[in-house]
Design an enzyme around this catalytic site. Structure first.
Site, PDB file in Angstrom:
ATOM      1  N   TYR A  54      -2.309  13.941   5.103  1.00 19.58           N
ATOM      2  CA  TYR A  54      -2.070  12.694   4.378  1.00 19.58           C
ATOM      3  C   TYR A  54      -0.663  12.690   3.789  1.00 19.58           C
ATOM      4  O   TYR A  54       0.042  11.675   3.820  1.00 19.58           O
ATOM      5  CB  TYR A  54      -3.105  12.497   3.269  1.00 19.58           C
ATOM      6  CG  TYR A  54      -2.763  11.349   2.357  1.00 19.58           C
ATOM      7  CD1 TYR A  54      -2.899  10.033   2.797  1.00 19.58           C
ATOM      8  CD2 TYR A  54      -2.247  11.562   1.081  1.00 19.58           C
ATOM      9  CE1 TYR A  54      -2.546   8.964   1.977  1.00 19.58           C
ATOM     10  CE2 TYR A  54      -1.890  10.504   0.261  1.00 19.58           C
ATOM     11  CZ  TYR A  54      -2.048   9.212   0.712  1.00 19.58           C
ATOM     12  OH  TYR A  54      -1.681   8.156  -0.099  1.00 19.58           O
ATOM     13  N   SER A 136       2.930   6.218  -9.517  1.00 17.61           N
ATOM     14  CA  SER A 136       2.470   5.194  -8.584  1.00 17.61           C
ATOM     15  C   SER A 136       1.304   4.400  -9.167  1.00 17.61           C
ATOM     16  O   SER A 136       0.498   4.918  -9.945  1.00 17.61           O
ATOM     17  CB  SER A 136       2.014   5.857  -7.276  1.00 17.61           C
ATOM     18  OG  SER A 136       1.329   4.946  -6.444  1.00 17.61           O
ATOM     19  N   TYR A 160       2.389  -2.080  -7.349  1.00 16.31           N
ATOM     20  CA  TYR A 160       1.915  -2.888  -6.239  1.00 16.31           C
ATOM     21  C   TYR A 160       1.345  -4.185  -6.819  1.00 16.31           C
ATOM     22  O   TYR A 160       0.675  -4.166  -7.860  1.00 16.31           O
ATOM     23  CB  TYR A 160       0.801  -2.179  -5.472  1.00 16.31           C
ATOM     24  CG  TYR A 160       1.235  -1.023  -4.616  1.00 16.31           C
ATOM     25  CD1 TYR A 160       2.163  -1.186  -3.592  1.00 16.31           C
ATOM     26  CD2 TYR A 160       0.681   0.244  -4.808  1.00 16.31           C
ATOM     27  CE1 TYR A 160       2.530  -0.127  -2.783  1.00 16.31           C
ATOM     28  CE2 TYR A 160       1.048   1.309  -3.996  1.00 16.31           C
ATOM     29  CZ  TYR A 160       1.976   1.121  -2.995  1.00 16.31           C
ATOM     30  OH  TYR A 160       2.340   2.175  -2.203  1.00 16.31           O
ATOM     31  N   LYS A 276      11.664  -2.010  -4.581  1.00 16.44           N
ATOM     32  CA  LYS A 276      11.548  -0.850  -3.691  1.00 16.44           C
ATOM     33  C   LYS A 276      10.978  -1.276  -2.342  1.00 16.44           C
ATOM     34  O   LYS A 276       9.965  -1.980  -2.286  1.00 16.44           O
ATOM     35  CB  LYS A 276      10.641   0.204  -4.325  1.00 16.44           C
ATOM     36  CG  LYS A 276      10.529   1.503  -3.543  1.00 16.44           C
ATOM     37  CD  LYS A 276       9.675   2.511  -4.305  1.00 16.44           C
ATOM     38  CE  LYS A 276       9.634   3.857  -3.612  1.00 16.44           C
ATOM     39  NZ  LYS A 276       8.976   3.792  -2.287  1.00 16.44           N
ATOM     40  N   HIS A 300       9.212   3.393   3.018  1.00 13.78           N
ATOM     41  CA  HIS A 300       7.962   3.972   2.522  1.00 13.78           C
ATOM     42  C   HIS A 300       7.685   5.335   3.162  1.00 13.78           C
ATOM     43  O   HIS A 300       6.541   5.674   3.469  1.00 13.78           O
ATOM     44  CB  HIS A 300       6.798   3.013   2.780  1.00 13.78           C
ATOM     45  CG  HIS A 300       5.720   3.077   1.733  1.00 13.78           C
ATOM     46  ND1 HIS A 300       5.608   2.153   0.718  1.00 13.78           N
ATOM     47  CD2 HIS A 300       4.707   3.955   1.526  1.00 13.78           C
ATOM     48  CE1 HIS A 300       4.572   2.459  -0.052  1.00 13.78           C
ATOM     49  NE2 HIS A 300       4.010   3.552   0.423  1.00 13.78           N
ATOM     50  N   ASP A 331      15.592   6.410  -0.483  1.00  9.93           N
ATOM     51  CA  ASP A 331      14.638   7.495  -0.262  1.00  9.93           C
ATOM     52  C   ASP A 331      14.304   7.560   1.221  1.00  9.93           C
ATOM     53  O   ASP A 331      14.925   6.884   2.037  1.00  9.93           O
ATOM     54  CB  ASP A 331      13.390   7.341  -1.139  1.00  9.93           C
ATOM     55  CG  ASP A 331      12.469   6.189  -0.721  1.00  9.93           C
ATOM     56  OD1 ASP A 331      12.577   5.679   0.405  1.00  9.93           O
ATOM     57  OD2 ASP A 331      11.603   5.804  -1.525  1.00  9.93           O
ATOM     58  N   GLY A 354       9.907  12.406  -2.364  1.00  9.74           N
ATOM     59  CA  GLY A 354       8.454  12.278  -2.351  1.00  9.74           C
ATOM     60  C   GLY A 354       7.799  13.501  -1.751  1.00  9.74           C
ATOM     61  O   GLY A 354       7.214  14.333  -2.451  1.00  9.74           O
TER      62      GLY A 354
END
Length: 418
Positions: A54, A136, A160, A276, A300, A331, A354
């Protein structure tokens, strides 16, 4: 003729220097990690396959992620000689505040699934290092929990926009009340990308015990012990869980998100706001015209649209267009401090990590995150010294050439096929 003699005892003793043994197994394995790739190897060994994949995986053929990493590999540096840089200053100002290093920790979802310390480890490590930490919307530690772990450092919140707007609005209010200083309004996730590793692994939230997961858990009992003996996972925005990551995202996200939503959130948020997930120059320019404080060039981490633009390749164009009017960050694909130096040289004001952070977390919890930061700091300092650069502000485009293995087809060739 070589003159030979019997070894002298005194000289032998000088050569026989034995290293003091390290009995702390965690410290021993982390000290042996010299690169982020080393931490990834340890993480893979210590984490169940579904949780590791993941983190490690991306969407569909994973081309976006591979290309992003390749873009950083295809960098040529141009050092200046005879320019002393004995004392390198890696600090910078970003979005109205300081950071001891030109990178912060990016938002990551379901983080306690990777290792039980989760966002608490990331936030506390960031506090110690003097860099920002980003929580997040799909984090597994509450806004207030992150604030407790990083009470005086810089906390950012990634938002989000959910189908139920009241959830998003409530999170904005809580983050503001907790003193988070920057909001990352994320625009690249109207629906979930096709993360095929997760589907093939049958990965769900929470993890389900199957024959496969049980077999995979046998050599990693510590992960399951931690998972089963620590508090139940709690999400910042989801009151219930159950299903694959894609199913959870699709149930929560809204493909109708628009500039109107950005306007509403801007009206609610008292601090800095950045967007972002920007992936072209036109959108960057429009956002800056609308008055956002900054943008993050990001696909992402390759986890949404495969074959998406490479943020590092896009960076110089966007900086030329809007760099004087807004903070440009980048990123995706950063695995080395040299990647960060190259990004700053080409005009980025800041970078976000990340996977590199999560590899450290999986390798050793809070100490593993500390090790990630230490490795990147060392690589940044070494690269800057070898370039003859004493501070982040001295990095310029002349220090870097972007090489490329991916060259766009010429327009005339396209026209010939029509």
């Amino acid at each position: 003729m070589v003159q030979r003699q019997l070894p002298k005892v005194g000289e032998l003793l000088e050569l026989m220097q034995f290293k003091k043994p390290e009995f702390d197994a965690r410290k021993r394995r982390l000290d042996a990690a010299l690169t982020i790739a080393d931490l990834r190897t340890i993480a893979k060994r210590r984490t169940p396959k579904a949780a590791f994949d993941y983190t490690d995986g991306a969407a569909e053929g994973e081309l976006s992620l591979d290309r992003a990493r390749r873009a950083f590999e295809d960098v040529e540096f141009h050092p200046d000689i005879l320019r002393p840089a004995a004392d390198v200053d890696t600090s910078c100002q970003i979005l109205g505040g300081p950071s001891a290093l030109p990178f912060g920790i990016a938002p990551t979802g379901f983080t306690r699934l990777m290792q039980t310390e989760g966002e608490t480890a990331g936030a506390s490590a960031a506090a110690t290092a003097g860099i920002p930490f980003t929580l997040s919307t799909l984090g597994t530690t509450s806004i207030e929990g992150v604030k407790a772990a990083n009470p005086v450092g810089r906390n950012w919140f990634q938002l989000y926009v959910m189908k139920d707007r009241s959830i998003s609005y409530g999170l904005v209010e809580r983050a503001a009340a907790a003193g988070f200083d920057t909001l990352h309004f994320t625009v690249d996730t109207p629906i979930a990308g096709a993360r095929l590793r997760d589907k093939r692994n049958g990965f769900s939230i929470p993890p389900q015990l199957t024959v496969g997961t049980i077999v995979n858990a046998i050599p990693r009992p510590w992960w399951w012990i931690d998972f089963l003996t620590t508090p139940k996972l709690e999400f910042a925005s989801l009151s219930t869980t159950g299903g694959t990551v894609g199913e959870l995202l699709n149930a929560a996200m809204d493909p109708t998100i628009s500039y109107d939503d950005l306007d509403v959130i801007r009206g609610m948020w008292p601090g800095k706001i950045v967007v972002k997930g920007v992936q072209n120059v036109t959108d960057a320019a429009r956002l800056v015209d609308l008055g956002v404080d900054g943008i993050v060039l990001s696909n992402h981490g390759g986890r949404q649209l495969d074959r998406a633009p490479i943020p590092f390749h896009l960076l110089p164009k966007v900086v030329r267009e809007v760099g004087k009017d807004a903070t440009v960050m980048v990123d995706t694909g950063i695995m080395n401090g040299a990647d960060i130096v190259a990004s700053i040289a080409l005009g980025a004001k800041f970078t976000l990590i990340g996977r590199a952070y999560l590899y450290g977390l999986m390798a050793g919890g809070r100490q593993g995150v500390d090790r990630t930061i230490a490795i990147l700091r060392s690589e940044i300092e070494r690269t800057m010294t070898l370039l003859g650069v004493s501070s982040v502000d001295e990095l310029e485009p002349r220090h870097v050439t972007q090489l490329t293995r991916l060259v766009p087809v010429a327009d005339e060739a396209v026209d010939a096929r029509v």
